[in-house]
Design a protein around this motif. Structure first.
Motif, PDB file in Angstrom:
ATOM      1  N   LEU A  18       0.832  -1.201   0.000  1.00 44.81           N
ATOM      2  CA  LEU A  18       0.000   0.000   0.000  1.00 44.81           C
ATOM      3  C   LEU A  18       0.868   1.253   0.000  1.00 44.81           C
ATOM      4  O   LEU A  18       1.967   1.249   0.561  1.00 44.81           O
ATOM      5  CB  LEU A  18      -0.884   0.018   1.261  1.00 44.81           C
ATOM      6  N   VAL A  19       0.340   2.301  -0.617  1.00 43.57           N
ATOM      7  CA  VAL A  19       0.994   3.601  -0.534  1.00 43.57           C
ATOM      8  C   VAL A  19       0.431   4.306   0.697  1.00 43.57           C
ATOM      9  O   VAL A  19      -0.779   4.347   0.895  1.00 43.57           O
ATOM     10  CB  VAL A  19       0.710   4.431  -1.808  1.00 43.57           C
ATOM     11  N   VAL A  20       1.307   4.797   1.548  1.00 42.38           N
ATOM     12  CA  VAL A  20       0.853   5.462   2.779  1.00 42.38           C
ATOM     13  C   VAL A  20       1.427   6.879   2.864  1.00 42.38           C
ATOM     14  O   VAL A  20       2.412   7.207   2.182  1.00 42.38           O
ATOM     15  CB  VAL A  20       1.270   4.673   4.057  1.00 42.38           C
ATOM     16  N   ASP A  59      -3.489   4.393  -1.353  1.00 39.97           N
ATOM     17  CA  ASP A  59      -3.482   3.824  -2.712  1.00 39.97           C
ATOM     18  C   ASP A  59      -2.947   2.400  -2.625  1.00 39.97           C
ATOM     19  O   ASP A  59      -2.292   2.037  -1.632  1.00 39.97           O
ATOM     20  CB  ASP A  59      -2.579   4.673  -3.631  1.00 39.97           C
ATOM     21  N   ILE A  60      -3.205   1.607  -3.673  1.00 41.22           N
ATOM     22  CA  ILE A  60      -2.580   0.282  -3.715  1.00 41.22           C
ATOM     23  C   ILE A  60      -1.139   0.448  -4.220  1.00 41.22           C
ATOM     24  O   ILE A  60      -0.847   1.329  -5.025  1.00 41.22           O
ATOM     25  CB  ILE A  60      -3.369  -0.713  -4.595  1.00 41.22           C
ATOM     26  N   GLN A  77      -0.603  -3.567  -7.845  1.00 44.57           N
ATOM     27  CA  GLN A  77      -1.001  -3.150  -9.190  1.00 44.57           C
ATOM     28  C   GLN A  77      -0.630  -4.219 -10.212  1.00 44.57           C
ATOM     29  O   GLN A  77      -1.434  -4.585 -11.073  1.00 44.57           O
ATOM     30  CB  GLN A  77      -0.299  -1.838  -9.577  1.00 44.57           C
ATOM     31  N   ALA A  78       0.581  -4.750 -10.087  1.00 46.55           N
ATOM     32  CA  ALA A  78       1.046  -5.766 -11.038  1.00 46.55           C
ATOM     33  C   ALA A  78       0.230  -7.047 -10.908  1.00 46.55           C
ATOM     34  O   ALA A  78      -0.169  -7.658 -11.898  1.00 46.55           O
ATOM     35  CB  ALA A  78       2.529  -6.048 -10.810  1.00 46.55           C
ATOM     36  N   ARG A  79      -0.061  -7.440  -9.662  1.00 50.73           N
ATOM     37  CA  ARG A  79      -0.817  -8.672  -9.438  1.00 50.73           C
ATOM     38  C   ARG A  79      -2.245  -8.533  -9.988  1.00 50.73           C
ATOM     39  O   ARG A  79      -2.772  -9.461 -10.607  1.00 50.73           O
ATOM     40  CB  ARG A  79      -0.854  -8.982  -7.944  1.00 50.73           C
ATOM     41  N   ALA A 137      -2.908   8.581  -7.143  1.00 55.45           N
ATOM     42  CA  ALA A 137      -3.744   8.140  -8.268  1.00 55.45           C
ATOM     43  C   ALA A 137      -3.129   6.995  -9.061  1.00 55.45           C
ATOM     44  O   ALA A 137      -3.768   6.451  -9.964  1.00 55.45           O
ATOM     45  CB  ALA A 137      -4.030   9.320  -9.198  1.00 55.45           C
ATOM     46  N   GLN A 138      -1.899   6.607  -8.725  1.00 54.32           N
ATOM     47  CA  GLN A 138      -1.186   5.639  -9.568  1.00 54.32           C
ATOM     48  C   GLN A 138      -1.871   4.266  -9.641  1.00 54.32           C
ATOM     49  O   GLN A 138      -1.925   3.651 -10.704  1.00 54.32           O
ATOM     50  CB  GLN A 138       0.266   5.483  -9.090  1.00 54.32           C
TER      51      GLN A 138
END
Ligand code: ADP
Ligand code: MG
Length: 402
Positions: A265-267, A294-295, A300-302, A328-329
């Motif tokens: 996760l993005v924190v 964000d994830i 994202q790749a999975r 937003a990525q």
């Protein structure tokens, strides 16, 4: 059977007044139209009507003026934008109810369009008042339902009016929406769904509707935080829906093997501070003083991998706080994966107001199979299989005019 515009014979069209309920609920900046997407979405139906020598009379709401006239919510700015896009004269009459509107509908010349003032300037609109519905019915010779985004509301101009005018048909936009969304009832497989956004409780009917059907459910956004907490992870200062922890557990009990949760996760320490530190952590390492927004890249790749080669993909709810570019990525990555899948033959549908906005911001509106123009309406149709505004078109025998 609900008829569409194209089912009407030529003699039911030429010279007739087509009363069209459109969705011109556009964002305004002062008295300018800030985004014309919804006006553009009405063009196929309006062009079709003009080509078939109909005289379109348009009803729409804009905003929530609360049943009384309010110049802030005037539809007048829409008239000139529509005229420009359609390359046709657009007459504007205020109010939408009364003798002037009725006369204007009769006097409308061939090739021109009449746009009437905001239906929600009248209290009878949202109350679905039969008197108002009957007077709306007198504004046309047949009725076209094309305001997809409003079909989950039974209002005078979307539902009540159909008792007082015949025939009533779907417009091309509504037809296209229902066709795309109906495909998801028996989707090509594997069927992958993506869920994100803020709240599980907002989306529980939709999730239940898809839980049985989906082969794989990719979860992100604040919704994922709630699932992670339900699994016992500590989520720091992340947005978690405490009241929905049991709901999250029950979904995991029922479909745990098909639900995918973030692995990273993005924190950030302070969402509101553009200078705050932003970094990526594993799901088991969210610091107490940080919030997941964000994830992360591994997730994202999975998720992109899960979507590869699937038959259909439906997505509702951003993967993070996408309104802030820094977060937003994950949402954009999922949008790109959807575009790539579409390219390889996957049928991809995006539903939900914020989700559609995210796909637009990613510049991928035309790279997926269908982006629904109706947030709430699309989600309600997918959850329950019906919409009040569509059911209203089924009524076979209108009450005779008094
Ligand atoms: P839609 O309109 O497509 O149905 P929602 O309204 O359910 O989507 O969710 C969108 C909202 O969820 C956005 O405002 C977004 O900022 C918010 N959101 C997504 N992820 C997070 C997160 N991790 N923390 C806080 N808010 C989030
Ligand atoms: Mg939303």
């Amino acid at each position: 059977m609900i008829r569409t515009l194209r089912d009407l014979p030529a003699d039911a069209l030429a010279g007739r007044r087509a009363l069209v309920r459109v969705d011109f609920n556009v964002p305004l900046a002062g008295s300018e139209v800030a985004d014309a997407t919804r006006i553009e979405a009405s063009l196929p139906t309006l062009r079709w009507l003009l080509e078939h020598e109909c005289r379109p009379v348009l009803l729409s709401h804009l905003g929530r003026p609360g049943g009384e006239p309010n110049p802030v919510f005037s539809l007048e700015p829409v008239a000139s934008v529509l005229s420009e896009l359609l390359q046709a004269e657009v007459r504007f009459v205020d109010p939408c109810d009364g003798e002037e509107a009725r006369l204007a509908s009769h006097e409308l010349p061939m090739g021109s369009v009449l746009l009437l003032q905001n239906t929600r300037f009248l209290a009878g609109e949202t109350a679905n008042d039969p008197g108002l519905a009957e007077r709306f019915g007198a504004l046309g010779d047949f009725y076209v339902s094309d305001a997809f985004g409003t079909l989950h509301r039974a209002h005078a101009s979307t539902a009540g009016v159909t008792k007082f005018i015949e025939p009533c048909v779907m417009g091309l936009l509504v037809e296209r929406e229902l066709e795309a969304l109906s495909t998801l009832k028996d989707p090509p497989r594997p069927f992958v769904v993506g869920f994100g956004g803020a709240k599980i409780s907002d989306k529980i009917d939709l999730m239940n509707a898809f839980l049985g059907a989906a082969d794989c459910m990719l979860v992100g956004g604040a919704m994922a935080n709630t699932f992670l907490r339900a699994q016992g992870f500590s989520t720091g200062r992340s947005l978690v829906e405490e009241e929905a922890l049991d709901l999250a557990s029950s979904i995991l009990d029922r479909a745990g093997d098909r639900v995918r949760l973030p692995i990273d996760l993005v924190v950030t320490t302070d969402i509101g501070d553009p200078a705050s530190r932003v970094w990526t952590v594993g799901v088991d390492a969210i610091p107490d003083d940080a919030a997941a927004v964000d994830i992360g890249p591994e997730t994202q790749a999975r998720y992109a991998e899960e979507m590869e080669g699937c038959g259909a993909f439906f997505w509702n709810g951003p993967m993070g706080l996408f309104e802030d570019e820094r977060f937003a990525q994950g949402t954009f990555a999922l949008a790109r994966a959807a575009a790539k899948a579409t390219d390889r033959g996957t049928f991809t549908v995006i539903g939900g107001g914020d989700s559609a906005a995210a796909v637009r911001a990613a510049g991928l509106m035309d790279a997926v199979s269908h982006v629904s123009t109706g947030g709430g309406a699309a989600l309600e149709f997918l959850s329950s299989g019906q919409l009040p505004g569509i059911e209203a078109l089924r009524s076979e025998s209108p009450e005779p005019p008094k």
